[in-house]
Scaffold this motif. Structure first.
Motif, PDB file in Angstrom:
ATOM      1  N   GLU A 160     -49.142  -2.440 -36.562  1.00 15.09           N
ATOM      2  CA  GLU A 160     -48.464  -1.530 -35.645  1.00 15.09           C
ATOM      3  C   GLU A 160     -48.809  -1.855 -34.193  1.00 15.09           C
ATOM      4  OE1 GLU A 160     -49.114   2.540 -36.577  1.00 15.09           O
ATOM      5  OE2 GLU A 160     -48.319   2.383 -38.609  1.00 15.09           O
ATOM      6  N   GLU A 161     -50.095  -2.109 -33.924  1.00 10.47           N
ATOM      7  CA  GLU A 161     -50.524  -2.497 -32.584  1.00 10.47           C
ATOM      8  C   GLU A 161     -50.408  -4.020 -32.484  1.00 10.47           C
ATOM      9  OE1 GLU A 161     -51.307  -0.600 -30.035  1.00 10.47           O
ATOM     10  OE2 GLU A 161     -50.979   1.246 -31.190  1.00 10.47           O
ATOM     11  N   ILE A 162     -49.256  -4.476 -31.995  1.00  6.54           N
ATOM     12  CA  ILE A 162     -48.963  -5.907 -32.012  1.00  6.54           C
ATOM     13  C   ILE A 162     -49.679  -6.625 -30.876  1.00  6.54           C
ATOM     14  CG2 ILE A 162     -47.137  -7.635 -31.809  1.00  6.54           C
ATOM     15  CD1 ILE A 162     -45.219  -5.639 -33.021  1.00  6.54           C
ATOM     16  N   GLN A 163     -50.385  -7.696 -31.237  1.00  2.75           N
ATOM     17  CA  GLN A 163     -50.962  -8.608 -30.262  1.00  2.75           C
ATOM     18  C   GLN A 163     -50.061  -9.838 -30.186  1.00  2.75           C
ATOM     19  OE1 GLN A 163     -53.782  -7.859 -28.465  1.00  2.75           O
ATOM     20  NE2 GLN A 163     -53.723  -5.863 -29.482  1.00  2.75           N
ATOM     21  N   ARG A 164     -49.988 -10.441 -28.996  1.00  6.10           N
ATOM     22  CA  ARG A 164     -49.131 -11.617 -28.836  1.00  6.10           C
ATOM     23  C   ARG A 164     -49.730 -12.559 -27.809  1.00  6.10           C
ATOM     24  NH1 ARG A 164     -46.139  -7.266 -27.245  1.00  6.10           N
ATOM     25  NH2 ARG A 164     -44.727  -7.537 -28.987  1.00  6.10           N
ATOM     26  N   ILE A 165     -49.281 -13.805 -27.861  1.00  6.43           N
ATOM     27  CA  ILE A 165     -49.718 -14.809 -26.909  1.00  6.43           C
ATOM     28  C   ILE A 165     -48.499 -15.589 -26.439  1.00  6.43           C
ATOM     29  CG2 ILE A 165     -50.185 -16.566 -28.681  1.00  6.43           C
ATOM     30  CD1 ILE A 165     -52.576 -17.451 -26.949  1.00  6.43           C
ATOM     31  N   HIS A 166     -48.460 -15.958 -25.143  1.00  4.94           N
ATOM     32  CA  HIS A 166     -47.361 -16.720 -24.579  1.00  4.94           C
ATOM     33  C   HIS A 166     -47.876 -18.048 -24.033  1.00  4.94           C
ATOM     34  CE1 HIS A 166     -45.924 -12.528 -24.358  1.00  4.94           C
ATOM     35  NE2 HIS A 166     -44.726 -13.051 -24.521  1.00  4.94           N
ATOM     36  N   VAL A 167     -47.034 -19.052 -24.119  1.00  6.82           N
ATOM     37  CA  VAL A 167     -47.368 -20.367 -23.587  1.00  6.82           C
ATOM     38  C   VAL A 167     -46.269 -20.809 -22.637  1.00  6.82           C
ATOM     39  CG1 VAL A 167     -47.789 -22.800 -24.134  1.00  6.82           C
ATOM     40  CG2 VAL A 167     -48.690 -21.003 -25.635  1.00  6.82           C
ATOM     41  N   SER A 168     -46.650 -21.296 -21.465  1.00 10.53           N
ATOM     42  CA  SER A 168     -45.773 -21.744 -20.386  1.00 10.53           C
ATOM     43  C   SER A 168     -45.182 -20.554 -19.640  1.00 10.53           C
ATOM     44  CB  SER A 168     -44.676 -22.682 -20.887  1.00 10.53           C
ATOM     45  OG  SER A 168     -44.005 -23.278 -19.793  1.00 10.53           O
ATOM     46  N   CYS A 169     -44.171 -20.810 -18.804  1.00 14.31           N
ATOM     47  CA  CYS A 169     -43.744 -19.808 -17.818  1.00 14.31           C
ATOM     48  C   CYS A 169     -42.364 -19.209 -18.054  1.00 14.31           C
ATOM     49  CB  CYS A 169     -43.764 -20.424 -16.419  1.00 14.31           C
ATOM     50  SG  CYS A 169     -45.414 -20.811 -15.846  1.00 14.31           S
ATOM     51  N   GLY A 170     -41.579 -19.774 -18.924  1.00 11.35           N
ATOM     52  CA  GLY A 170     -40.231 -19.238 -19.119  1.00 11.35           C
ATOM     53  C   GLY A 170     -39.378 -19.386 -17.866  1.00 11.35           C
ATOM     54  N   TRP A 171     -39.269 -20.608 -17.368  1.00  7.52           N
ATOM     55  CA  TRP A 171     -38.532 -20.850 -16.131  1.00  7.52           C
ATOM     56  C   TRP A 171     -37.109 -20.318 -16.208  1.00  7.52           C
ATOM     57  CZ3 TRP A 171     -42.135 -22.368 -12.945  1.00  7.52           C
ATOM     58  CH2 TRP A 171     -43.177 -23.176 -13.392  1.00  7.52           C
ATOM     59  N   THR A 172     -36.646 -19.745 -15.108  1.00  8.94           N
ATOM     60  CA  THR A 172     -35.261 -19.286 -15.022  1.00  8.94           C
ATOM     61  C   THR A 172     -34.416 -20.177 -14.141  1.00  8.94           C
ATOM     62  OG1 THR A 172     -35.906 -17.755 -13.241  1.00  8.94           O
ATOM     63  CG2 THR A 172     -35.831 -16.878 -15.488  1.00  8.94           C
ATOM     64  N   SER A 173     -35.069 -21.083 -13.397  1.00  7.83           N
ATOM     65  CA  SER A 173     -34.353 -22.024 -12.531  1.00  7.83           C
ATOM     66  C   SER A 173     -35.331 -23.110 -12.108  1.00  7.83           C
ATOM     67  CB  SER A 173     -33.805 -21.313 -11.292  1.00  7.83           C
ATOM     68  OG  SER A 173     -34.825 -21.147 -10.317  1.00  7.83           O
ATOM     69  N   PRO A 174     -34.834 -24.185 -11.494  1.00  6.14           N
ATOM     70  CA  PRO A 174     -35.754 -25.198 -10.959  1.00  6.14           C
ATOM     71  C   PRO A 174     -36.453 -24.730  -9.683  1.00  6.14           C
ATOM     72  CG  PRO A 174     -33.548 -26.119 -11.364  1.00  6.14           C
ATOM     73  CD  PRO A 174     -33.430 -24.632 -11.431  1.00  6.14           C
ATOM     74  N   TYR A 175     -36.102 -23.529  -9.205  1.00  6.95           N
ATOM     75  CA  TYR A 175     -36.607 -23.065  -7.910  1.00  6.95           C
ATOM     76  C   TYR A 175     -37.500 -21.827  -8.040  1.00  6.95           C
ATOM     77  CZ  TYR A 175     -32.392 -25.796  -7.200  1.00  6.95           C
ATOM     78  OH  TYR A 175     -31.430 -26.772  -7.280  1.00  6.95           O
ATOM     79  N   ASP A 176     -38.032 -21.599  -9.228  1.00  6.82           N
ATOM     80  CA  ASP A 176     -38.845 -20.402  -9.464  1.00  6.82           C
ATOM     81  C   ASP A 176     -40.061 -20.333  -8.551  1.00  6.82           C
ATOM     82  OD1 ASP A 176     -37.022 -19.995 -11.458  1.00  6.82           O
ATOM     83  OD2 ASP A 176     -38.497 -19.520 -12.996  1.00  6.82           O
ATOM     84  N   ARG A 177     -40.702 -21.471  -8.319  1.00  9.67           N
ATOM     85  CA  ARG A 177     -41.905 -21.462  -7.484  1.00  9.67           C
ATOM     86  C   ARG A 177     -41.573 -21.040  -6.049  1.00  9.67           C
ATOM     87  NH1 ARG A 177     -42.950 -26.413 -10.391  1.00  9.67           N
ATOM     88  NH2 ARG A 177     -44.787 -26.250 -11.725  1.00  9.67           N
ATOM     89  N   GLU A 178     -40.544 -21.670  -5.462  1.00  7.77           N
ATOM     90  CA  GLU A 178     -40.153 -21.333  -4.090  1.00  7.77           C
ATOM     91  C   GLU A 178     -39.750 -19.872  -3.977  1.00  7.77           C
ATOM     92  OE1 GLU A 178     -38.546 -25.611  -4.741  1.00  7.77           O
ATOM     93  OE2 GLU A 178     -39.103 -23.869  -5.938  1.00  7.77           O
ATOM     94  N   CYS A 179     -39.031 -19.387  -4.989  1.00  9.32           N
ATOM     95  CA  CYS A 179     -38.575 -17.998  -4.966  1.00  9.32           C
ATOM     96  C   CYS A 179     -39.742 -17.030  -5.135  1.00  9.32           C
ATOM     97  CB  CYS A 179     -37.535 -17.771  -6.051  1.00  9.32           C
ATOM     98  SG  CYS A 179     -35.969 -18.633  -5.736  1.00  9.32           S
ATOM     99  N   GLY A 180     -40.756 -17.430  -5.910  1.00  8.94           N
ATOM    100  CA  GLY A 180     -41.930 -16.585  -6.058  1.00  8.94           C
ATOM    101  C   GLY A 180     -42.694 -16.438  -4.759  1.00  8.94           C
TER     102      GLY A 180
END
Length: 326
Positions: A160-180
């Protein structure tokens, strides 16, 4: 005679089908939605088998090879993958690849698919009896810089209490860094009521819109407190819960214009930031449109900004919406 007639009708029907399907390929090429889905279905099964094999062998390299180029550039990607191997209790005993994709997104131009991404699920049971869901997000038709697996994760499927792990960033564009980076600058300027800095981030046309000072002041009045996020030089802002009080920056749309030599001379983005927490307990979302680069200096920069108080459902907009294709 009846057999000949039946044979002839069947032959004609088969020929018609051949013409119809051939016509689709002639009209739309190999990237009509049916063809794309057919290739993706084979692709996701192959990639799923690679994930399973890599987890059984505790080998990060095959998974890294599936990741998009921007993810492969992350200095800690190997560590993230290796760390994820220890998330599951026990060794993989059995697994089942989802019969259907977990979700898809695509855009098309008169029947030709120009963007396509999807999610896929793998259901795993370990020799300890634990059950997990391993999912990955694959951008199949997109900018080459983010083509491939942008992110994957593992979630407990039996508690019920779900634990999870994510790997990498899930990019939405090639410009995510600049936009961040730009997002953080806007948020800090709003919090400190720094009108001069905020106006330098705006493009000239937006900065000269009618009553811009009054509208910026209205945004200052709406924003209460100091933001709780930790500033990052790399501009990568991703959150998967409220515990770290960071914000999530996503590029919902982008366009790139190139010259004859293939150099980018115009980059337009539409960015959504959620949730921005402050030390006064307020929560905000922010979206903006901007030209990260443009030969026309009058429109280079942020053009339109909307700040919304998520608790009071009130918002302020300033600047001017500018997109040359509109």
């Amino acid at each position: 005679m009846k057999k000949r007639i039946l044979f002839s009708l069947a032959t004609v029907f088969c020929l018609l089908l051949t013409v119809v399907f051939a016509g689709c390929n002639i009209l739309f090429g190999e990237n009509n939605i049916s063809s794309v889905r057919e290739r993706v279905n084979k692709r996701r099964y192959e990639m799923s088998e690679t994930f399973i094999s890599a987890y059984k062998e505790k080998n990060a390299e095959p998974i890294k090879a599936l990741m998009c180029p921007m993810s492969q550039e992350l200095s800690d990607l190997d560590g993230q993958i290796i760390n994820s191997f220890s998330f599951m209790e026990g060794n993989i005993k059995s697994y089942k690849i989802s019969g259907d994709i977990g979700g898809e997104g695509y855009s098309n131009d008169y029947g030709t698919v120009t963007e396509y991404d999807y999610y896929n699920d793998i259901y795993i049971t370990t020799d300890t009896g634990r059950q997990y869901r391993l999912w990955f997000h694959d951008r199949y038709i997109t900018d080459e810089r983010i083509k491939g697996v942008t992110q994957y994760g593992i979630a407990e499927n039996d508690r019920e209490e779900i634990q999870r792990i994510h790997v990498s960033c899930g990019w939405t564009s090639p410009y995510d860094r600049e936009c961040g980076v730009l997002s953080a600058q806007i948020i800090k300027a709003l919090a400190s009521e720094d009108s001069d800095t905020l106006k330098t981030l705006l493009c000239q046309r937006a900065a000269n819109t009618e009553n811009i000072d009054q509208k910026i002041q209205a945004a200052f009045n709406l924003f209460n407190g100091n933001p709780l996020f930790t500033e990052r030089e790399d501009g990568i802002y991703r959150t998967y819960g409220e515990e770290d009080k960071g914000f999530d920056c996503r590029v919902l749309g982008y366009d790139s214009e190139k010259d004859d030599d293939g150099n980018e001379v115009g980059i337009w983005v539409f960015v959504f930031i959620n949730v921005i927490y402050t030390d006064t307990g307020n929560r905000y979302s922010l979206d903006f449109a901007a030209y990260l680069s443009n030969e026309n200096t009058d429109i280079k920069g942020v053009s339109s900004v909307q700040l919304e108080d998520l608790d009071n459902e009130t918002s302020v907009v300033f600047g001017e919406w500018i997109h040359e294709e509109d």
